[in-house]
Design a protein around this motif. Structure first.
Motif, PDB file in Angstrom:
ATOM      1  N   LEU A  76       7.382 -29.438  60.627  1.00  0.00           N
ATOM      2  CA  LEU A  76       6.393 -30.621  60.276  1.00  0.00           C
ATOM      3  C   LEU A  76       5.816 -30.789  58.763  1.00  0.00           C
ATOM      4  O   LEU A  76       6.158 -29.345  58.306  1.00  0.00           O
ATOM      5  CB  LEU A  76       5.094 -30.532  60.769  1.00  0.00           C
ATOM      6  N   LYS A  77       6.326 -31.378  58.019  1.00  0.00           N
ATOM      7  CA  LYS A  77       6.495 -31.861  56.465  1.00  0.00           C
ATOM      8  C   LYS A  77       5.199 -32.785  56.310  1.00  0.00           C
ATOM      9  O   LYS A  77       4.822 -33.943  57.279  1.00  0.00           O
ATOM     10  CB  LYS A  77       7.755 -32.110  55.549  1.00  0.00           C
ATOM     11  N   LYS A  78       4.441 -32.749  54.834  1.00  0.00           N
ATOM     12  CA  LYS A  78       4.110 -33.605  54.412  1.00  0.00           C
ATOM     13  C   LYS A  78       3.676 -34.040  52.921  1.00  0.00           C
ATOM     14  O   LYS A  78       3.884 -32.000  52.094  1.00  0.00           O
ATOM     15  CB  LYS A  78       2.295 -33.813  54.746  1.00  0.00           C
ATOM     16  N   PRO A  79       3.984 -34.870  51.715  1.00  0.00           N
ATOM     17  CA  PRO A  79       4.213 -34.504  50.391  1.00  0.00           C
ATOM     18  C   PRO A  79       3.292 -34.393  49.718  1.00  0.00           C
ATOM     19  O   PRO A  79       3.317 -34.003  49.030  1.00  0.00           O
ATOM     20  CB  PRO A  79       4.983 -36.043  50.319  1.00  0.00           C
ATOM     21  N   SER A  80       2.456 -33.965  50.340  1.00  0.00           N
ATOM     22  CA  SER A  80       1.164 -34.042  49.205  1.00  0.00           C
ATOM     23  C   SER A  80      -0.214 -33.674  50.658  1.00  0.00           C
ATOM     24  O   SER A  80      -0.680 -34.715  50.862  1.00  0.00           O
ATOM     25  CB  SER A  80       0.695 -35.883  48.917  1.00  0.00           C
ATOM     26  N   ALA A  81      -0.696 -32.406  50.610  1.00  0.00           N
ATOM     27  CA  ALA A  81      -1.371 -31.733  51.991  1.00  0.00           C
ATOM     28  C   ALA A  81      -2.874 -32.360  50.992  1.00  0.00           C
ATOM     29  O   ALA A  81      -3.159 -32.255  49.430  1.00  0.00           O
ATOM     30  CB  ALA A  81      -1.463 -30.234  51.986  1.00  0.00           C
ATOM     31  N   LEU A  82      -3.330 -32.199  52.194  1.00  0.00           N
ATOM     32  CA  LEU A  82      -5.169 -33.438  51.488  1.00  0.00           C
ATOM     33  C   LEU A  82      -6.067 -31.894  52.163  1.00  0.00           C
ATOM     34  O   LEU A  82      -5.712 -30.905  53.517  1.00  0.00           O
ATOM     35  CB  LEU A  82      -6.343 -34.066  52.501  1.00  0.00           C
ATOM     36  N   VAL A  83      -7.169 -31.621  51.646  1.00  0.00           N
ATOM     37  CA  VAL A  83      -8.648 -30.123  52.312  1.00  0.00           C
ATOM     38  C   VAL A  83      -8.311 -30.615  54.078  1.00  0.00           C
ATOM     39  O   VAL A  83      -8.353 -30.250  54.336  1.00  0.00           O
ATOM     40  CB  VAL A  83      -9.559 -30.255  51.136  1.00  0.00           C
ATOM     41  N   SER A  84      -8.614 -31.942  54.043  1.00  0.00           N
ATOM     42  CA  SER A  84      -8.701 -32.683  55.276  1.00  0.00           C
ATOM     43  C   SER A  84      -7.610 -32.453  56.824  1.00  0.00           C
ATOM     44  O   SER A  84      -7.792 -32.543  57.675  1.00  0.00           O
ATOM     45  CB  SER A  84      -9.453 -34.373  55.641  1.00  0.00           C
ATOM     46  N   ASP A  85      -6.696 -32.206  56.254  1.00  0.00           N
ATOM     47  CA  ASP A  85      -5.403 -31.702  56.917  1.00  0.00           C
ATOM     48  C   ASP A  85      -5.491 -30.374  57.127  1.00  0.00           C
ATOM     49  O   ASP A  85      -5.271 -29.714  58.645  1.00  0.00           O
ATOM     50  CB  ASP A  85      -3.767 -31.161  56.433  1.00  0.00           C
ATOM     51  N   SER A  86      -6.439 -29.301  57.230  1.00  0.00           N
ATOM     52  CA  SER A  86      -6.565 -27.993  57.448  1.00  0.00           C
ATOM     53  C   SER A  86      -6.775 -28.073  59.196  1.00  0.00           C
ATOM     54  O   SER A  86      -8.316 -28.600  59.775  1.00  0.00           O
ATOM     55  CB  SER A  86      -7.526 -27.367  57.077  1.00  0.00           C
ATOM     56  N   ALA A  87      -5.980 -27.746  59.954  1.00  0.00           N
ATOM     57  CA  ALA A  87      -6.400 -27.825  61.609  1.00  0.00           C
ATOM     58  C   ALA A  87      -4.964 -26.978  61.713  1.00  0.00           C
ATOM     59  O   ALA A  87      -4.423 -25.358  61.190  1.00  0.00           O
ATOM     60  CB  ALA A  87      -6.079 -28.849  62.019  1.00  0.00           C
ATOM     61  N   LEU A  88      -4.926 -26.898  63.383  1.00  0.00           N
ATOM     62  CA  LEU A  88      -4.253 -25.733  64.243  1.00  0.00           C
ATOM     63  C   LEU A  88      -3.579 -26.786  64.715  1.00  0.00           C
ATOM     64  O   LEU A  88      -3.258 -27.896  64.944  1.00  0.00           O
ATOM     65  CB  LEU A  88      -4.991 -25.028  65.185  1.00  0.00           C
ATOM     66  N   TYR A  89      -1.631 -26.771  64.411  1.00  0.00           N
ATOM     67  CA  TYR A  89      -0.759 -27.265  64.282  1.00  0.00           C
ATOM     68  C   TYR A  89      -0.069 -26.652  65.644  1.00  0.00           C
ATOM     69  O   TYR A  89       0.509 -24.925  65.704  1.00  0.00           O
ATOM     70  CB  TYR A  89      -0.308 -28.064  63.285  1.00  0.00           C
ATOM     71  N   PHE A  90       0.405 -27.237  66.810  1.00  0.00           N
ATOM     72  CA  PHE A  90       1.184 -27.002  67.666  1.00  0.00           C
ATOM     73  C   PHE A  90       2.805 -27.886  67.777  1.00  0.00           C
ATOM     74  O   PHE A  90       2.967 -29.254  67.722  1.00  0.00           O
ATOM     75  CB  PHE A  90       0.500 -26.658  68.822  1.00  0.00           C
ATOM     76  N   CYS A  91       3.602 -26.820  67.753  1.00  0.00           N
ATOM     77  CA  CYS A  91       4.951 -27.763  68.227  1.00  0.00           C
ATOM     78  C   CYS A  91       5.283 -27.617  69.188  1.00  0.00           C
ATOM     79  O   CYS A  91       5.366 -26.197  70.151  1.00  0.00           O
ATOM     80  CB  CYS A  91       6.068 -26.676  67.508  1.00  0.00           C
TER      81      CYS A  91
END
Lengths: 116, 114
Positions: A76-91
């Motif tokens: 998983l990728k994102k070019p420019s991270a935001l503070v609001s992207d802070s979370a738990l990510y599941f594949c």
């Protein structure tokens, strides 16, 4: 049996920098692959999926994922991270070679922390 | 658009008691799932259902019972709760236009067994 591995328990990145959350999978047939995000005290939210076709999949909130069959990965990728992207990510993965209930197998999750 | 709801959101019970967690979806999805989420284990499938009156075991079914008499409801019962069943429980459904593989999750039920 289908399985998925998320090798990093936590990923830290500065806001504005690109982010990558890693996922590798194991299936006997062709995979269907998913990414979900979970914010604190919430259920999982669907981000994107790979079924077939273009190896680069675009999803919600500016996220994208790249399917690499030779490396059995779906990062998983994102070019420019935001503070609001802070979370738990599941594949998650579904092995299309197996039958039974359209079950997904989830990884153990990666905590993403985006700092100012 | 109510989507998928779970009740109660929080539950405290004692060892040996029977507890039922409710799940309701308004999409008429054919598939429904119950997971538990524990630190270090991610999500583990307890039971799933392909349609009304069709259920099957997942990875960790012991100590749990499910039923599905109506398409929209999929209750999960802990027949005699144990401390090891303290967890966060998520219900999910799939089907419809998004396809049977994309699962949509409820907000979860946080269960504490004393």
């Amino acid at each position: 049996a289908q399985s998925v591995a998320q090798p990093e328990d936590q990923v830290n990145v500065a806001e504005g920098n690109p982010l990558t959350v890693k996922c590798t999978y194991s299936v006997s047939g062709n995979p269907y692959l998913f990414w979900y995000v979970q914010y604190p005290n919430r259920g999982l939210q669907f981000l994107l999926k790979y079924i077939t076709g273009d190896n680069l999949v675009k999803g919600s909130y500016g996220f994208e994922a790249e399917f690499n069959k030779s490396q059995t990965s779906f990062h998983l990728k994102k070019p420019s991270a935001l503070v609001s992207d802070s979370a738990l990510y599941f594949c998650a993965v579904r092995d299309m070679a197996t039958g039974g209930g359209n079950k997904l197998t989830f990884g153990t999750g990666t905590q993403l922390k985006v700092e100012l | 658009d109510a989507g998928i709801t779970q009740s109660p959101r929080y539950k405290i019970t004692e060892t040996g008691r029977q507890v039922t967690l409710m799940c309701h979806q308004t999409w008429s999805h054919s598939y429904m799932f119950w997971y538990r989420q524990d630190l270090g284990h991610g999500l583990r499938l307890i039971y799933y259902s392909a349609a009304a009156d069709i259920t099957d075991k997942g990875e960790v079914p012991d100590g749990y019972v499910v039923s599905r008499s109506k398409t929209e409801n999929f209750p999960l019962t802990l027949e005699s709760a144990t401390r090891s069943q303290t967890s966060v429980y998520f219900c999910a459904s799939s089907g419809g236009l998004a396809g049977v593989l994309t699962q949509y999750f409820g907000p979860g039920t946080r269960l504490l067994v004393l």
